[in-house]
Scaffold this motif. Sequence first.
Motif, PDB file in Angstrom:
ATOM      1  N   GLN A 128     -12.649 -18.811 -22.783  1.00 55.73           N
ATOM      2  CA  GLN A 128     -14.009 -18.503 -22.326  1.00 55.73           C
ATOM      3  C   GLN A 128     -14.048 -17.137 -21.651  1.00 55.73           C
ATOM      4  OE1 GLN A 128     -14.863 -22.345 -20.145  1.00 55.73           O
ATOM      5  NE2 GLN A 128     -16.792 -22.062 -21.226  1.00 55.73           N
ATOM      6  N   ASN A 129     -13.014 -16.843 -20.868  1.00 53.96           N
ATOM      7  CA  ASN A 129     -12.907 -15.518 -20.244  1.00 53.96           C
ATOM      8  C   ASN A 129     -11.571 -14.922 -20.682  1.00 53.96           C
ATOM      9  OD1 ASN A 129     -13.905 -13.428 -18.705  1.00 53.96           O
ATOM     10  ND2 ASN A 129     -12.999 -14.163 -16.802  1.00 53.96           N
ATOM     11  N   LYS A 134     -10.668  -8.805 -21.740  1.00 51.72           N
ATOM     12  CA  LYS A 134     -11.137  -8.232 -20.475  1.00 51.72           C
ATOM     13  C   LYS A 134     -10.160  -7.205 -19.907  1.00 51.72           C
ATOM     14  CE  LYS A 134     -14.894 -10.757 -20.533  1.00 51.72           C
ATOM     15  NZ  LYS A 134     -15.571 -11.475 -19.504  1.00 51.72           N
ATOM     16  N   PRO A 137      -6.957  -2.021 -21.975  1.00 48.49           N
ATOM     17  CA  PRO A 137      -7.319  -0.745 -21.347  1.00 48.49           C
ATOM     18  C   PRO A 137      -8.150   0.168 -22.242  1.00 48.49           C
ATOM     19  CG  PRO A 137      -4.994  -0.754 -21.935  1.00 48.49           C
ATOM     20  CD  PRO A 137      -5.517  -2.114 -22.258  1.00 48.49           C
ATOM     21  N   TRP A 138      -8.206  -0.123 -23.549  1.00 50.58           N
ATOM     22  CA  TRP A 138      -8.932   0.766 -24.460  1.00 50.58           C
ATOM     23  C   TRP A 138     -10.248   0.168 -24.943  1.00 50.58           C
ATOM     24  CZ3 TRP A 138      -5.996   4.546 -23.438  1.00 50.58           C
ATOM     25  CH2 TRP A 138      -4.613   4.391 -23.385  1.00 50.58           C
ATOM     26  N   GLY A 139     -10.479  -1.091 -24.598  1.00 51.53           N
ATOM     27  CA  GLY A 139     -11.669  -1.751 -25.136  1.00 51.53           C
ATOM     28  C   GLY A 139     -11.487  -2.072 -26.609  1.00 51.53           C
ATOM     29  N   LYS A 142     -12.503  -7.388 -28.288  1.00 49.09           N
ATOM     30  CA  LYS A 142     -13.892  -7.671 -27.945  1.00 49.09           C
ATOM     31  C   LYS A 142     -14.170  -9.162 -28.016  1.00 49.09           C
ATOM     32  CE  LYS A 142     -15.105  -5.283 -31.923  1.00 49.09           C
ATOM     33  NZ  LYS A 142     -16.039  -4.636 -32.833  1.00 49.09           N
ATOM     34  N   LYS A 161      -0.401  -5.188 -24.444  1.00 45.54           N
ATOM     35  CA  LYS A 161      -0.816  -5.734 -23.157  1.00 45.54           C
ATOM     36  C   LYS A 161      -1.538  -7.069 -23.354  1.00 45.54           C
ATOM     37  CE  LYS A 161      -3.566  -4.822 -19.031  1.00 45.54           C
ATOM     38  NZ  LYS A 161      -4.546  -3.946 -18.372  1.00 45.54           N
ATOM     39  N   MET A 283      -7.721 -15.164 -14.958  1.00 47.81           N
ATOM     40  CA  MET A 283      -8.729 -14.206 -14.509  1.00 47.81           C
ATOM     41  C   MET A 283      -9.357 -14.617 -13.172  1.00 47.81           C
ATOM     42  SD  MET A 283      -8.747 -11.775 -16.733  1.00 47.81           S
ATOM     43  CE  MET A 283     -10.255 -10.873 -16.414  1.00 47.81           C
ATOM     44  N   SER A 287     -11.848 -12.530 -10.454  1.00 50.63           N
ATOM     45  CA  SER A 287     -13.218 -12.994 -10.179  1.00 50.63           C
ATOM     46  C   SER A 287     -13.419 -13.199  -8.683  1.00 50.63           C
ATOM     47  CB  SER A 287     -13.488 -14.308 -10.921  1.00 50.63           C
ATOM     48  OG  SER A 287     -13.311 -14.109 -12.301  1.00 50.63           O
TER      49      SER A 287
ATOM     50  N   GLN B  26      -2.757  -0.104 -15.564  1.00 57.53           N
ATOM     51  CA  GLN B  26      -3.490  -0.957 -16.506  1.00 57.53           C
ATOM     52  C   GLN B  26      -3.120  -0.595 -17.945  1.00 57.53           C
ATOM     53  OE1 GLN B  26      -5.145  -3.579 -15.198  1.00 57.53           O
ATOM     54  NE2 GLN B  26      -4.260  -2.607 -13.388  1.00 57.53           N
ATOM     55  N   MET B  27      -2.538   0.582 -18.105  1.00 57.59           N
ATOM     56  CA  MET B  27      -2.042   0.961 -19.433  1.00 57.59           C
ATOM     57  C   MET B  27      -0.557   0.578 -19.497  1.00 57.59           C
ATOM     58  SD  MET B  27      -3.861   4.650 -19.956  1.00 57.59           S
ATOM     59  CE  MET B  27      -3.693   5.323 -18.311  1.00 57.59           C
ATOM     60  N   VAL B 113     -16.093  -4.423 -13.507  1.00 59.92           N
ATOM     61  CA  VAL B 113     -15.771  -5.645 -12.746  1.00 59.92           C
ATOM     62  C   VAL B 113     -16.709  -6.777 -13.166  1.00 59.92           C
ATOM     63  CG1 VAL B 113     -15.880  -6.694 -10.442  1.00 59.92           C
ATOM     64  CG2 VAL B 113     -14.740  -4.504 -10.744  1.00 59.92           C
ATOM     65  N   LYS B 115     -18.251  -7.016 -15.981  1.00 60.98           N
ATOM     66  CA  LYS B 115     -17.858  -7.352 -17.360  1.00 60.98           C
ATOM     67  C   LYS B 115     -16.702  -8.351 -17.391  1.00 60.98           C
ATOM     68  CE  LYS B 115     -14.763  -4.985 -19.231  1.00 60.98           C
ATOM     69  NZ  LYS B 115     -13.300  -5.126 -19.407  1.00 60.98           N
ATOM     70  N   ASN B 116     -15.810  -8.243 -16.401  1.00 62.42           N
ATOM     71  CA  ASN B 116     -14.634  -9.115 -16.379  1.00 62.42           C
ATOM     72  C   ASN B 116     -14.921 -10.537 -15.912  1.00 62.42           C
ATOM     73  OD1 ASN B 116     -12.970  -7.174 -17.364  1.00 62.42           O
ATOM     74  ND2 ASN B 116     -12.020  -6.648 -15.417  1.00 62.42           N
ATOM     75  N   LEU B 117     -16.154 -10.786 -15.440  1.00 62.84           N
ATOM     76  CA  LEU B 117     -16.487 -12.139 -14.994  1.00 62.84           C
ATOM     77  C   LEU B 117     -16.705 -13.036 -16.208  1.00 62.84           C
ATOM     78  CD1 LEU B 117     -19.001 -11.231 -12.145  1.00 62.84           C
ATOM     79  CD2 LEU B 117     -16.612 -11.924 -11.879  1.00 62.84           C
ATOM     80  N   SER B 118     -16.430 -14.303 -16.031  1.00 65.08           N
ATOM     81  CA  SER B 118     -16.573 -15.259 -17.132  1.00 65.08           C
ATOM     82  C   SER B 118     -18.035 -15.371 -17.559  1.00 65.08           C
ATOM     83  CB  SER B 118     -16.059 -16.624 -16.684  1.00 65.08           C
ATOM     84  OG  SER B 118     -16.037 -17.512 -17.770  1.00 65.08           O
ATOM     85  N   GLY B 119     -18.246 -15.387 -18.843  1.00 67.91           N
ATOM     86  CA  GLY B 119     -19.597 -15.579 -19.375  1.00 67.91           C
ATOM     87  C   GLY B 119     -20.409 -14.305 -19.490  1.00 67.91           C
ATOM     88  N   VAL B 120     -19.818 -13.169 -19.086  1.00 71.87           N
ATOM     89  CA  VAL B 120     -20.548 -11.896 -19.181  1.00 71.87           C
ATOM     90  C   VAL B 120     -20.138 -11.189 -20.469  1.00 71.87           C
ATOM     91  CG1 VAL B 120     -20.951  -9.644 -18.115  1.00 71.87           C
ATOM     92  CG2 VAL B 120     -20.697 -11.678 -16.680  1.00 71.87           C
ATOM     93  N   PHE B 121     -21.101 -10.921 -21.325  1.00 74.77           N
ATOM     94  CA  PHE B 121     -20.831 -10.214 -22.573  1.00 74.77           C
ATOM     95  C   PHE B 121     -21.421  -8.819 -22.477  1.00 74.77           C
ATOM     96  CE2 PHE B 121     -21.078 -14.707 -23.597  1.00 74.77           C
ATOM     97  CZ  PHE B 121     -19.869 -14.902 -24.242  1.00 74.77           C
ATOM     98  N   HIS B 124     -19.464  -3.896 -27.132  1.00 76.12           N
ATOM     99  CA  HIS B 124     -18.172  -3.257 -27.337  1.00 76.12           C
ATOM    100  C   HIS B 124     -18.245  -1.750 -27.095  1.00 76.12           C
ATOM    101  CE1 HIS B 124     -14.601  -2.484 -30.183  1.00 76.12           C
ATOM    102  NE2 HIS B 124     -14.161  -2.833 -29.014  1.00 76.12           N
ATOM    103  N   ILE B 127     -18.413  -0.929 -23.442  1.00 76.32           N
ATOM    104  CA  ILE B 127     -17.110  -1.083 -22.765  1.00 76.32           C
ATOM    105  C   ILE B 127     -16.223   0.136 -23.018  1.00 76.32           C
ATOM    106  CG2 ILE B 127     -14.962  -2.433 -22.697  1.00 76.32           C
ATOM    107  CD1 ILE B 127     -16.651  -4.917 -23.305  1.00 76.32           C
ATOM    108  N   ILE B 128     -16.168   0.574 -24.266  1.00 78.58           N
ATOM    109  CA  ILE B 128     -15.331   1.737 -24.592  1.00 78.58           C
ATOM    110  C   ILE B 128     -15.841   2.969 -23.839  1.00 78.58           C
ATOM    111  CG2 ILE B 128     -14.615   3.294 -26.459  1.00 78.58           C
ATOM    112  CD1 ILE B 128     -14.682   0.830 -28.313  1.00 78.58           C
ATOM    113  N   ASP B 131     -14.874   2.654 -20.182  1.00 79.36           N
ATOM    114  CA  ASP B 131     -13.431   2.905 -20.012  1.00 79.36           C
ATOM    115  C   ASP B 131     -13.146   4.406 -20.017  1.00 79.36           C
ATOM    116  OD1 ASP B 131     -12.632   0.279 -19.790  1.00 79.36           O
ATOM    117  OD2 ASP B 131     -12.227   0.020 -21.927  1.00 79.36           O
TER     118      ASP B 131
END
Lengths: 316, 158
Positions: A128-129, A134, A137-139, A142, A161, A283, A287, B26-27, B113, B115-121, B124, B127-128, B131
């Motif tokens: 779900q998450n 999420k 790092p590059w998106g 999806k 990753k 996650m 959160s 993060q990379m 941040v 975007k990283n929550l559950s249920g948030v779309f 694409h 997001i790119i 980033d």
Amino acid sequence: MRSLVSRRQFLKSTVFAAGTAVTGTGLANAATNANEEPLATLIDISRCIGCEECVYACKDANAPKFPKPEKPFPKMVPARVPVEDWSDQREVTDRLTPYNWLYIQYATGIKDGKEMTLTIPRRCMHCQNPPCVKLCPWGAAKQEPNGLSRIDSGICLGGSKCKNVCPWDIPQRQTGVGLYLDILPAFAGNGVMYKCDRCYQKLEKGEQPACIEACPEEVQVIGRRSKIIELAKERAKEMDGYLYGLEENGGTHTIYVSPVPFDQLTYDTGKGKPHLNPAKDTMADGSNLALALVIAPVAGAAAALGKFYKNMKEED
Amino acid sequence: MTDYFKGRRLIYGLILFFITLSGFAQMPIFARYYISDIPGLGWLAQFYVTHAMHYIMAAMLLALGAYVGIDAVLSRKLSVSRQNPVNKGRLTGMAWVKIVSLAGLVVTGSVLVVKNLSGVFVSHNVIISLDLLHLFSCMVLLGATLYSKIRKRAWIAL
């Protein structure tokens, strides 16, 4: 033979129609509509006979997406960077690879005092998450509003990753393919990561994923998550069974029903062979910390106001 | 410069260092280039650890930013503070570059941040773009900070 096939197709379409009726609306809507509840799949392990029809259907349906690496591979710097090449082992079906996004895991367990062998279709759980999406790092990964997660092979640099943060280590890497070849192939990236994308191209047309369509035993049912959970609980009650995927990693869009408790199953696990252990919500920390990001500026402002008030009183 | 301002600069410097380090972590580069093999730096290759650290540092940066910003505005209203030369000065051009890049980091980071929550779309492409903008803002901030250090450019011209 012909009549058998048409009977099977008839049964499948009947089951699908029933599934659609249960879930309320068709898959085509769900493929693109952000307001619709995400889709989930029920996998009833008790029905699976391990025939691998789903495995080969997956391979056929997704063959155009499989990597076509260029050889020789660029020299990697530093030399420790592993080359992962599955292009000469495309026929492997006993684990997940960039060319095999679904495999049958064999497990044994005890039910009513008798040992039984279970065959379990394993692929991406479609969380779900999803941390793979999420935290990319590059998106490059999806998540669609219908709940499926997938990796864009045109953007992925193969840093792996997504595999590292996945509780089940699902994505698999193929070296020598993708965008990194056009940037700094020796110093950054290492190919593209591959995993099940729920046959998004078929969902967009209102069709079912290939593995569901091909299954002769109706092991899988796809539909709205809440309805699938209802169905999963019903099935579990009927067989005095157990569920996996409801809470794992904060909840997934794949719910397994098993007649044997998952923690009592014995199965082969390791590279490309995911476990069925409890998986905490990876996650959740992020959160929870998001709340700190809301509180922090308020605390900073309060401290500044406190200092101002104190100084003002001193001036008076 | 008073100890008070030195303390603020030290806190800002430490936050900037760790938020940048955890951001780059993060990379998947620290394990590849042996950096996480250095004793004591193994955590740099643990993505959930660096992710949490990035959030904590971001929270501290927001708290410090809110404190410094509001304090700067309110201090000018007090007669004692008005006598402090720092409160009479104006922001330099380099300070504005840093403030704009920090604002860019805060805005793009906040959306990431959420975007990283559950249920948030989030789309694409968005997001790119976020980033890349986040990374770009970071590079501008680091460049401006480095330039200020080398050329001894302060935030405030007295």
